[in-house]
Design a protein around this motif. Structure first.
Motif, short mmCIF file in Angstrom:
data_model
loop_
_atom_site.label_atom_id
_atom_site.label_comp_id
_atom_site.label_asym_id
_atom_site.label_seq_id
_atom_site.Cartn_x
_atom_site.Cartn_y
_atom_site.Cartn_z
N GLN A 76 -2.53 8.78 2.88
CA GLN A 76 -3.77 8.77 2.11
C GLN A 76 -3.66 9.70 0.90
N GLY A 77 -4.15 9.23 -0.25
CA GLY A 77 -4.14 10.05 -1.46
C GLY A 77 -2.94 9.84 -2.33
N PHE A 78 -1.96 9.09 -1.86
CA PHE A 78 -0.77 8.78 -2.64
C PHE A 78 -0.66 7.28 -2.84
N ASP A 79 -0.47 6.86 -4.11
CA ASP A 79 -0.22 5.46 -4.37
C ASP A 79 1.17 5.10 -3.83
N GLN A 80 1.39 3.79 -3.68
CA GLN A 80 2.69 3.38 -3.15
C GLN A 80 3.84 3.86 -4.03
N ALA A 81 3.67 3.84 -5.36
CA ALA A 81 4.72 4.29 -6.26
C ALA A 81 5.01 5.78 -6.08
N ASP A 82 4.00 6.56 -5.63
CA ASP A 82 4.18 7.99 -5.42
C ASP A 82 5.06 8.29 -4.20
N LEU A 83 5.22 7.31 -3.31
CA LEU A 83 5.93 7.56 -2.06
C LEU A 83 7.41 7.82 -2.27
N LEU A 84 7.98 7.27 -3.33
CA LEU A 84 9.41 7.50 -3.58
C LEU A 84 9.71 8.98 -3.74
N VAL A 127 -3.11 2.82 7.97
CA VAL A 127 -2.46 1.53 8.22
C VAL A 127 -1.92 0.95 6.91
N ALA A 128 -0.64 0.57 6.91
CA ALA A 128 -0.03 -0.03 5.72
C ALA A 128 -0.25 -1.54 5.68
N LEU A 129 -0.11 -2.21 6.83
CA LEU A 129 -0.36 -3.64 6.94
C LEU A 129 -1.39 -3.87 8.05
N PRO A 130 -2.40 -4.68 7.82
CA PRO A 130 -3.38 -4.96 8.87
C PRO A 130 -2.72 -5.68 10.04
N GLY A 131 -3.28 -5.50 11.22
CA GLY A 131 -2.71 -6.16 12.39
C GLY A 131 -3.35 -5.69 13.68
N THR A 132 -2.56 -5.72 14.75
CA THR A 132 -3.03 -5.39 16.10
C THR A 132 -2.23 -4.20 16.64
N ASN A 217 -7.32 -2.41 10.13
CA ASN A 217 -7.30 -2.90 8.76
C ASN A 217 -6.45 -2.03 7.86
N CYS A 218 -6.04 -2.60 6.74
CA CYS A 218 -5.27 -1.86 5.75
C CYS A 218 -6.08 -0.64 5.29
N GLY A 219 -5.45 0.55 5.35
CA GLY A 219 -6.11 1.78 4.93
C GLY A 219 -6.89 2.49 6.02
N GLN A 220 -6.96 1.90 7.21
CA GLN A 220 -7.68 2.55 8.31
C GLN A 220 -6.90 3.75 8.84
N THR A 221 -7.59 4.81 9.21
CA THR A 221 -6.95 6.04 9.67
C THR A 221 -6.30 5.85 11.04
N PRO A 281 12.05 -0.26 5.26
CA PRO A 281 10.59 -0.06 5.13
C PRO A 281 10.09 -0.16 3.70
N LEU A 282 10.95 0.15 2.73
CA LEU A 282 10.50 0.11 1.34
C LEU A 282 10.27 -1.31 0.84
N ILE A 283 10.86 -2.30 1.53
CA ILE A 283 10.58 -3.70 1.17
C ILE A 283 9.12 -4.01 1.48
N VAL A 284 8.66 -3.58 2.65
CA VAL A 284 7.28 -3.83 3.05
C VAL A 284 6.31 -3.13 2.11
N LEU A 285 6.68 -1.97 1.63
CA LEU A 285 5.81 -1.20 0.74
C LEU A 285 5.94 -1.64 -0.72
N ASN A 286 6.67 -2.73 -0.98
CA ASN A 286 6.85 -3.28 -2.32
C ASN A 286 7.53 -2.31 -3.28
N LEU A 287 8.37 -1.44 -2.72
CA LEU A 287 9.07 -0.47 -3.57
C LEU A 287 10.49 -0.88 -3.87
N VAL A 288 11.04 -1.79 -3.09
CA VAL A 288 12.36 -2.38 -3.38
C VAL A 288 12.29 -3.85 -3.02
N LYS A 289 13.24 -4.64 -3.56
CA LYS A 289 13.31 -6.07 -3.25
C LYS A 289 14.48 -6.33 -2.31
#
Length: 289
Positions: A76-84, A127-132, A217-221, A281-289
């Motif tokens: 929380q508080g960091f954009d995905q691009a900040d994670l690198l 949560v990064a991806l919504p799910g169960t 959900n996405c973003g849930q603690t 994991p960086l593929i899921v976070l859209n930081l690498v292809k």
């Protein structure tokens, strides 16, 4: 005689005049069939246009339901691009079937006032991806306090579905691998006909009130950054795998005398069996292809 001959001629001509004149024959079924068939042909030639319209509508409906999925930063508080800039230990995948060196990526919250980049605890993990929720455990070595969230593969964008749906099958484990796994364990219960993405959030210092089977959900603690389990400094261990749908592993533990056989079996299944294949994991976070 002449009068008799004239009378005969008049009678013959009168009889001829009384004969019915040949009329035009009534139409037969064969006669009218051609116009009906011709009409049918004309109607038939209009069908391709109707068929084309149906196909077009089907294609438009398919385009509407193309999966789209929101991805959130796990910190929380960091954009995905900040994670690198927050990576304290990168993804370093082992050979298939081996447990070392590093099957996820570590993300740390560094104290901005400290030039030595000392990691600090307490940052909210979300949560990064919504799910169960597929696993909830408290302070089991080596993952510590951890959560796993399952996301069905078919809900991912098409490019990720194609990439994660075509992963190479792992070879059998080497008998010389040092990881000890129970030889006899209950057969795991999965849905092998479907695939899911599983994300593990580990080394938490606290965890939200979560239950296995709960939708998130996405973003849930999920909890807060800590160093429970095998962690030398506070960080979030973020690990992604693709495996059969519906997995509920119970608890993952190893390398500790308190680990039970079911926990060790679940750990081995998760880490080295090939049922759950690691992905970057960086593929899921859209930081690498």
């Amino acid at each position: 005689m002449k009068n008799l001959s004239g009378l005969l001629i008049v009678l013959v001509l009168g009889l001829a005049a009384c004969q019915p004149v040949a009329s035009t024959p009534e139409p037969t079924e064969n006669t009218v069939a051609a116009p009906e068939e011709t009409t049918s042909v004309v109607i038939t030639t209009e069908m391709p246009a109707e068929t084309t319209d149906v196909i077009t509508m089907t294609e438009e409906a398919t385009a509407v339901v193309t999966p789209t999925l929101e991805v959130c930063s796990p910190l929380q508080g960091f954009d995905q691009a900040d994670l690198l800039a927050r990576i304290s230990n990168p993804f370093d995948p082992p050979a298939p079937g081996s447990d070392n060196p590093h099957q996820g990526v570590d993300l740390s919250d560094f104290d901005p006032a400290d030039p030595n980049r000392i990691a600090v605890p307490g940052r909210t993990v979300q949560v990064a991806l919504p799910g169960t929720v597929a696993l909830v455990q408290t302070d089991r070595f080596p993952y510590g306090t951890a959560v796993i969230v399952e996301t069905p593969l078919e809900t991912l964008p098409a490019d990720l579905q194609a990439q994660f749906g075509d992963l190479a099958v792992w070879p059998p484990r080497s008998p010389n691998d040092p990881l000890t796994c129970p030889t006899v364990t209950p057969a795991p219960q999965y849905d092998a006909s479907r695939r899911s993405v599983y994300i593990l959030y580990a080394h938490l210092s606290s965890m939200a009130d979560l239950q296995v089977g709960e939708e998130v959900n996405c973003g849930q603690t999920l909890g807060t950054v800590g160093q429970s389990g095998n962690a030398l400094a506070p960080h979030l261990h973020f690990e992604v795998r693709v495996g059969p749908a519906g997995a509920r592993l119970g608890s993952l533990a190893h390398y500790d005398v308190s680990a039970s056989e079911p926990e060790m079996a679940a750990y081995c299944d998760w880490r080295v069996s090939g049922d759950f294949i690691w992905v970057d994991p960086l593929i899921v976070l859209n930081l690498v292809k």
